[in-house]
Design an enzyme around this catalytic site. Structure first.
Site, PDB file in Angstrom:
ATOM      1  N   GLY A 167       0.822  -1.208   0.000  1.00  0.00           N
ATOM      2  CA  GLY A 167       0.000   0.000   0.000  1.00  0.00           C
ATOM      3  C   GLY A 167       0.856   1.257   0.000  1.00  0.00           C
ATOM      4  O   GLY A 167       1.044   1.882   1.050  1.00  0.00           O
ATOM      5  N   TYR A 168       1.373   1.617  -1.161  1.00  0.00           N
ATOM      6  CA  TYR A 168       2.198   2.818  -1.292  1.00  0.00           C
ATOM      7  C   TYR A 168       1.455   3.919  -2.057  1.00  0.00           C
ATOM      8  O   TYR A 168       1.141   4.962  -1.520  1.00  0.00           O
ATOM      9  CB  TYR A 168       3.509   2.485  -2.011  1.00  0.00           C
ATOM     10  CG  TYR A 168       4.616   1.954  -1.137  1.00  0.00           C
ATOM     11  CD1 TYR A 168       4.369   1.444   0.130  1.00  0.00           C
ATOM     12  CD2 TYR A 168       5.925   1.944  -1.581  1.00  0.00           C
ATOM     13  CE1 TYR A 168       5.382   0.949   0.932  1.00  0.00           C
ATOM     14  CE2 TYR A 168       6.965   1.453  -0.803  1.00  0.00           C
ATOM     15  CZ  TYR A 168       6.690   0.960   0.460  1.00  0.00           C
ATOM     16  OH  TYR A 168       7.702   0.471   1.246  1.00  0.00           O
ATOM     17  N   GLU A 194      13.774  -4.066  -3.543  1.00  0.00           N
ATOM     18  CA  GLU A 194      12.745  -4.431  -4.519  1.00  0.00           C
ATOM     19  C   GLU A 194      13.334  -4.961  -5.811  1.00  0.00           C
ATOM     20  O   GLU A 194      12.740  -5.798  -6.476  1.00  0.00           O
ATOM     21  CB  GLU A 194      11.850  -3.217  -4.819  1.00  0.00           C
ATOM     22  CG  GLU A 194      10.712  -3.526  -5.756  1.00  0.00           C
ATOM     23  CD  GLU A 194       9.742  -2.373  -5.890  1.00  0.00           C
ATOM     24  OE1 GLU A 194       8.704  -2.566  -6.541  1.00  0.00           O
ATOM     25  OE2 GLU A 194      10.006  -1.282  -5.362  1.00  0.00           O
ATOM     26  N   SER A 253      -1.232  -4.117  -6.412  1.00  0.00           N
ATOM     27  CA  SER A 253      -1.184  -5.408  -7.100  1.00  0.00           C
ATOM     28  C   SER A 253      -1.653  -6.544  -6.197  1.00  0.00           C
ATOM     29  O   SER A 253      -1.187  -6.676  -5.053  1.00  0.00           O
ATOM     30  CB  SER A 253       0.238  -5.703  -7.587  1.00  0.00           C
ATOM     31  OG  SER A 253       0.662  -4.718  -8.501  1.00  0.00           O
ATOM     32  N   GLU A 287       9.407   9.574 -14.121  1.00  0.00           N
ATOM     33  CA  GLU A 287       9.647  10.939 -13.655  1.00  0.00           C
ATOM     34  C   GLU A 287      10.286  10.942 -12.270  1.00  0.00           C
ATOM     35  O   GLU A 287      11.236  11.696 -12.000  1.00  0.00           O
ATOM     36  CB  GLU A 287       8.329  11.716 -13.641  1.00  0.00           C
ATOM     37  CG  GLU A 287       7.758  12.031 -15.025  1.00  0.00           C
ATOM     38  CD  GLU A 287       7.066  10.836 -15.659  1.00  0.00           C
ATOM     39  OE1 GLU A 287       6.714  10.914 -16.852  1.00  0.00           O
ATOM     40  OE2 GLU A 287       6.881   9.809 -14.974  1.00  0.00           O
TER      41      GLU A 287
END
Length: 379
Positions: free
Chosen positions: A124-125, A241, A158, A360
C-alpha cells in the site's frame, strides 16, 4: 557455482512435470489471472522443497544463499519457463524489510507464513493524488488505545484482491508534511473497514486494485520501526525491490526478444532496414542492462542503483512492445477473440514506466541524489 546451477536445473526439470507441467510460462505482469490457484500450489511446492526465501538468513527461515547463488536460481527459473511467483511481494519485499527493521515479535509472527506461502501480501504505497510520490501520501492512521485506525485510499495495489495482509505507508502525525510523520503499518485485509475494487486494464484483466480504508484497524504493535519512521523503512523496502530477481527478469526479456526476431524473420519484417536497426538496438540495450545489473550487484552500492535499473528496464520493455507492433504491422491492430502475446505485451508494457516508481520519479532521484542537481520545485 556450476554444481549449484546443475542442482537447480535438475530440480526444476524433475518438478515441472505432472500437474505442474501446464504452468510453464504462465503468470507475470499483465497475466496474473492465469492459473492463480495452480501457481499458488506450485509456490507452496517450492517452499516445501526449500526453494523460497533463498537470501534470507537461516535463523529467519531462509536458505542463507549468497547473492551469486540467488542470481543463478532466478536465471535457471526463468530459463525453465517456470510460472511467475504469486508470493513475490511478501518474500522479496516485506520479508527482508521485517528482517532489517521489524521487531522479534513481528518476525516470529509473519516470516513463517511468508516462507511457507500460507499468507499473501500486497503493498500500500501509491495513492490517487500522490502517484509515485510516496512522501505525498494522505492516508492517515490515528492511535486508539491498542490499535491504529486507518482511513484513506491506496491505488494500483497489485493482487490486493487475493492478499490477506497489506504493508502500507500512512501519515500518523497530523499536520506533518512530506517524509516527516509517516509510519509503516501492517494491516489485515479481511475486515469490514477494508474494501478492494479491481481496476480494469487495457489488457482486459484486473490485477491492480483500489483499496479503501474506512476506520480499518490494526494492532498498535504492527508498526514496523517506530511511529514516524516510516519513510526510512519504506526506502529500505524499495532498496531490496530490485535485487537478484532482476537478472532472472532479463532472461525472460531475452526470450521475448528472441521470439520477436523469429517472428520478424518469418513474416519478412526483418528485411526492412528500419526494423533491423530497432532489433539491433533492442539487443544492445539488453546487453547493457545485464552488464549494469552485474556491475551493480558485484560492487559497492550507493542506494540509488534501483532507480537506474528501473529506468533502464521499463523503457526498454515498453520499447519492445512498440517494436512488436511494428513487426506485426496491420495484423497487430485487430483482436477478434483475444489478445495475442504481442498485443498483450504492447498494451501492458505501457504501464512499465509507471508502476514500481514512475520514470519521472526515477529521473528526479538520479538528478538530485546522484548528479547533485537542484531539487524540483514542489508546492
Amino acid at each position: 557455482m556450476d554444481t549449484f546451477r546443475c542442482a537447480v536445473r535438475e530440480w526444476l526439470a524433475t518438478n515441472l512435470t505432472g500437474e505442474f507441467a501446464a504452468l510453464r510460462g504462465l503468470g507475470g505482469p499483465g497475466r496474473e489471472h492465469e492459473a492463480f490457484e495452480e501457481r499458488l500450489a506450485w509456490d507452496r511446492h517450492l517452499a516445501a522443497a526449500g526453494w523460497t526465501c533463498l537470501g534470507w538468513p537461516v535463523e529467519h527461515g531462509g536458505r542463507g544463499l549468497s547473492l551469486a547463488e540467488q542470481v543463478v536460481f532466478h536465471e535457471e527459473y526463468a530459463r525453465a519457463e517456470a510460472p511467475a511467483r504469486v508470493s513475490h511481494v511478501g518474500e522479496e519485499l516485506l520479508g527482508p524489510t521485517l528482517i532489517a527493521f521489524g521487531s522479534p515479535e513481528q518476525r516470529q509472527r509473519f516470516l513463517p507464513g511468508i516462507a511457507t506461502v500460507s499468507e499473501l501480501w500486497c503493498q500500500g504505497y501509491s495513492e490517487p493524488e500522490a502517484g509515485s510520490d510516496l512522501a505525498a501520501v494522505r492516508t492517515t492512521a490515528r492511535r486508539d488505545g491498542d490499535e491504529w485506525v486507518v482511513n484513506g485510499q491506496k491505488v494500483w495495489t497489485s493482487l490486493a484482491h487475493l492478499a490477506q495482509w497489506c504493508f502500507a505507508v500512512v501519515r500518523t502525525e497530523p499536520g506533518s508534511r512530506r517524509q516527516a510523520g509517516l509510519s509503516y503499518l501492517l494491516i489485515p485485509m479481511d475486515q469490514p473497514g477494508v474494501r478492494v475494487r479491481p481496476i480494469r486494464q487495457l489488457t482486459g484483466t484486473a490485477e491492480f486494485n483500489e483499496v479503501f480504508f474506512t476506520d480499518a484497524r490494526t494492532s498498535a504493535e504492527l508498526v514496523v520501526g517506530q511511529p514516524g519512521d516510516g519513510w526510512r523503512v519504506a526506502m529500505g523496502t524499495l532498496t531490496v525491490e530490485r535485487g537478484a530477481a532482476t537478472l532472472g527478469q532479463q532472461v525472460g526479456f531475452r526470450r521475448e526478444l528472441t521470439a520477436l526476431v523469429e517472428l520478424a524473420r518469418e513474416c519478412g519484417a526483418l528485411e526492412d532496414p528500419a526494423i533491423r536497426e530497432r532489433v539491433t538496438r533492442a539487443w544492445i540495450g539488453l546487453e547493457v542492462m545485464r552488464a549494469q545489473a552485474v556491475r551493480t550487484m558485484s560492487g559497492p552500492r550507493n542506494g540509488f542503483e534501483a532507480s537506474v535499473a528501473k529506468l533502464c528496464w521499463s523503457r526498454w520493455h515498453r520499447g519492445l512492445g512498440e517494436l512488436a507492433m511494428a513487426v506485426r504491422g496491420a495484423a497487430g491492430l485487430t483482436a477478434p477473440d483475444d489478445l495475442d502475446r504481442w498485443q498483450r505485451l504492447y498494451l501492458f508494457s505501457r504501464a512499465d514506466t509507471i508502476y514500481g516508481g514512475s520514470d519521472e520519479i526515477q529521473r528526479n532521484i538520479i538528478a538530485e541524489r546522484i548528479l547533485g542537481l537542484p531539487k524540483e520545485v514542489r508546492p
